[in-house]
Design an enzyme around this catalytic site. Structure first.
Site, mmCIF file in Angstrom:
data_model
loop_
_atom_site.group_PDB
_atom_site.id
_atom_site.type_symbol
_atom_site.label_atom_id
_atom_site.label_comp_id
_atom_site.label_asym_id
_atom_site.label_seq_id
_atom_site.Cartn_x
_atom_site.Cartn_y
_atom_site.Cartn_z
ATOM 1 N N GLY A 10 -5.453 6.895 -3.247
ATOM 2 C CA GLY A 10 -4.375 6.055 -2.732
ATOM 3 C C GLY A 10 -3.241 5.933 -3.726
ATOM 4 O O GLY A 10 -3.377 6.274 -4.908
ATOM 5 N N ASP A 31 -18.228 4.172 -0.643
ATOM 6 C CA ASP A 31 -17.625 4.140 0.684
ATOM 7 C C ASP A 31 -17.449 2.684 1.103
ATOM 8 O O ASP A 31 -18.426 1.947 1.246
ATOM 9 C CB ASP A 31 -18.523 4.882 1.672
ATOM 10 C CG ASP A 31 -17.875 5.067 3.028
ATOM 11 O OD1 ASP A 31 -16.943 4.315 3.350
ATOM 12 O OD2 ASP A 31 -18.312 5.966 3.768
ATOM 13 N N LEU A 32 -16.186 2.274 1.315
ATOM 14 C CA LEU A 32 -15.927 0.878 1.655
ATOM 15 C C LEU A 32 -16.419 0.492 3.047
ATOM 16 O O LEU A 32 -16.364 -0.680 3.404
ATOM 17 C CB LEU A 32 -14.444 0.545 1.500
ATOM 18 C CG LEU A 32 -14.058 0.001 0.117
ATOM 19 C CD1 LEU A 32 -14.116 1.101 -0.925
ATOM 20 C CD2 LEU A 32 -12.687 -0.655 0.146
ATOM 21 N N ALA A 55 -8.360 0.646 0.660
ATOM 22 C CA ALA A 55 -8.243 -0.134 1.894
ATOM 23 C C ALA A 55 -8.157 0.787 3.099
ATOM 24 O O ALA A 55 -7.877 1.979 2.981
ATOM 25 C CB ALA A 55 -6.998 -1.027 1.845
ATOM 26 N N ASP A 97 1.704 -8.445 2.962
ATOM 27 C CA ASP A 97 2.534 -9.434 3.647
ATOM 28 C C ASP A 97 2.142 -9.568 5.118
ATOM 29 O O ASP A 97 2.524 -10.536 5.780
ATOM 30 C CB ASP A 97 4.005 -9.030 3.550
ATOM 31 C CG ASP A 97 4.297 -7.761 4.339
ATOM 32 O OD1 ASP A 97 4.814 -7.867 5.468
ATOM 33 O OD2 ASP A 97 4.009 -6.670 3.835
ATOM 34 N N TYR A 120 -4.736 -4.943 11.587
ATOM 35 C CA TYR A 120 -4.714 -4.667 10.145
ATOM 36 C C TYR A 120 -4.517 -5.959 9.364
ATOM 37 O O TYR A 120 -5.235 -6.238 8.399
ATOM 38 C CB TYR A 120 -3.586 -3.682 9.837
ATOM 39 C CG TYR A 120 -3.292 -3.534 8.363
ATOM 40 C CD1 TYR A 120 -4.184 -2.872 7.518
ATOM 41 C CD2 TYR A 120 -2.119 -4.060 7.809
ATOM 42 C CE1 TYR A 120 -3.914 -2.743 6.158
ATOM 43 C CE2 TYR A 120 -1.847 -3.927 6.462
ATOM 44 C CZ TYR A 120 -2.750 -3.270 5.644
ATOM 45 O OH TYR A 120 -2.479 -3.157 4.297
#
Length: 282
Positions: A10, A31-32, A55, A97, A120
């Site tokens: 990322g 692995d998330l 993420a 945000d 999300y």
């Protein structure tokens, strides 16, 4: 100081690896989508600090995959934070945000009420709540409109489109602060060092200034890159997306300056750095 980073490819994760000697775990190592494996990776590494820079970021796809997004963005950060609390080490987590509803025109403060408008944003809010509930020393760093020379982002998309287009319509009623990934990485490393020395954490905002629309951002990209592309601003209603986007993504960054001495970046200078990097890589 041994820093364990979740994320390897990322934008922020790559910048962390460039700026510091960190142990960065990719999906093959942590692995998330499996919170238990993430927790075990921390116990096995025994780091001094953990930074979660990974993420689920496919905002539109999350509308159909909210359960998966919530595991990756919510449950796994919570599992990481609980282990860090058990071990007595700081945990730093990158948020967004999008936890706000995007109303009004004033910059959002950390204490303002949250009300995410898409899957999300809900998944990221779940992560924030789980990290706080873990009860350990932590930082939740909300940021916006991340860009760099790595991965997929608005800057690279605009440059790609400019290869075949001399005019573009770009949304002009969404306002925010483009944020260079290298500045986010630097802020995280500084906060990690101060927390390792005993500084308290909390929730903080960090985004580029001055505020600008996506259309204004695009114009600056083409100006700095010396691309002859005309940009026409359009309302969000003329560019519908599966996930609703906030109209107001401005973030008030006074708290991070006051508590950590970290100044939000000038995104136009960050853009110049990214364009130089991209030129060198060609």
């Amino acid at each position: 100081m041994t820093i364990l980073v979740f994320g390897q490819t990322g934008q922020v994760a790559q910048e962390l690896q460039e700026q510091a000697d960190v142990l960065a775990l990719g999906r093959d190592q942590a692995d998330l989508s499996d919170p238990g494996l993430c927790a075990e990776a921390i116990r096995r590494a025994k780091p001094d600090v953990v930074i979660n820079a990974a993420a689920y970021t496919a905002v539109d796809r999350a509308e159909q995959e909210e359960a998966l997004a919530t595991v990756v963005n919510g449950e796994s950060p919570g599992a990481m934070a609980r282990v860090c609390a058990d071990l007595g080490i700081p945990f730093l987590h990158v948020s967004t945000d999008y936890v706000f509803d995007g109303s009004g025109s004033e910059p959002w403060r950390e204490s303002d009420p949250v009300a995410p408008q898409n899957a999300y944003g809900r998944s990221k809010l779940a992560g924030e709540e789980a990290v706080r509930a873990a009860g350990g020393a932590h930082v939740i760093l909300r940021t916006s409109w991340v860009f760099s020379a790595h991965g997929a982002n608005f800057v690279k998309t605009m440059l790609r489109l400019s290869e075949t287009r001399d005019a573009l319509n770009v949304v002009d009623d969404q306002i925010g602060g483009p944020t260079p990934a290298d500045a986010i990485a630097a802020a995280l490393l500084e906060m990690a060092a101060q927390m390792q020395a005993g500084k308290a954490g909390g929730t903080y905002h960090f985004s580029g200034h001055p505020a600008v629309s996506w259309a204004g951002f695009a114009r600056e990209i083409f100006s700095q890159a010396r691309r002859d592309v005309s940009v026409t601003g359009i309302p969000s209603s003329e560019y519908p997306t599966p996930a609703a986007r906030p109209l107001n993504s401005r973030l008030d960054c006074a708290k991070i300056r006051s508590d950590f001495g970290i100044t939000p970046p000038d995104w136009t200078a960050g853009l110049a750095r990214v364009l130089r990097q991209l030129e060198c890589s060609e």
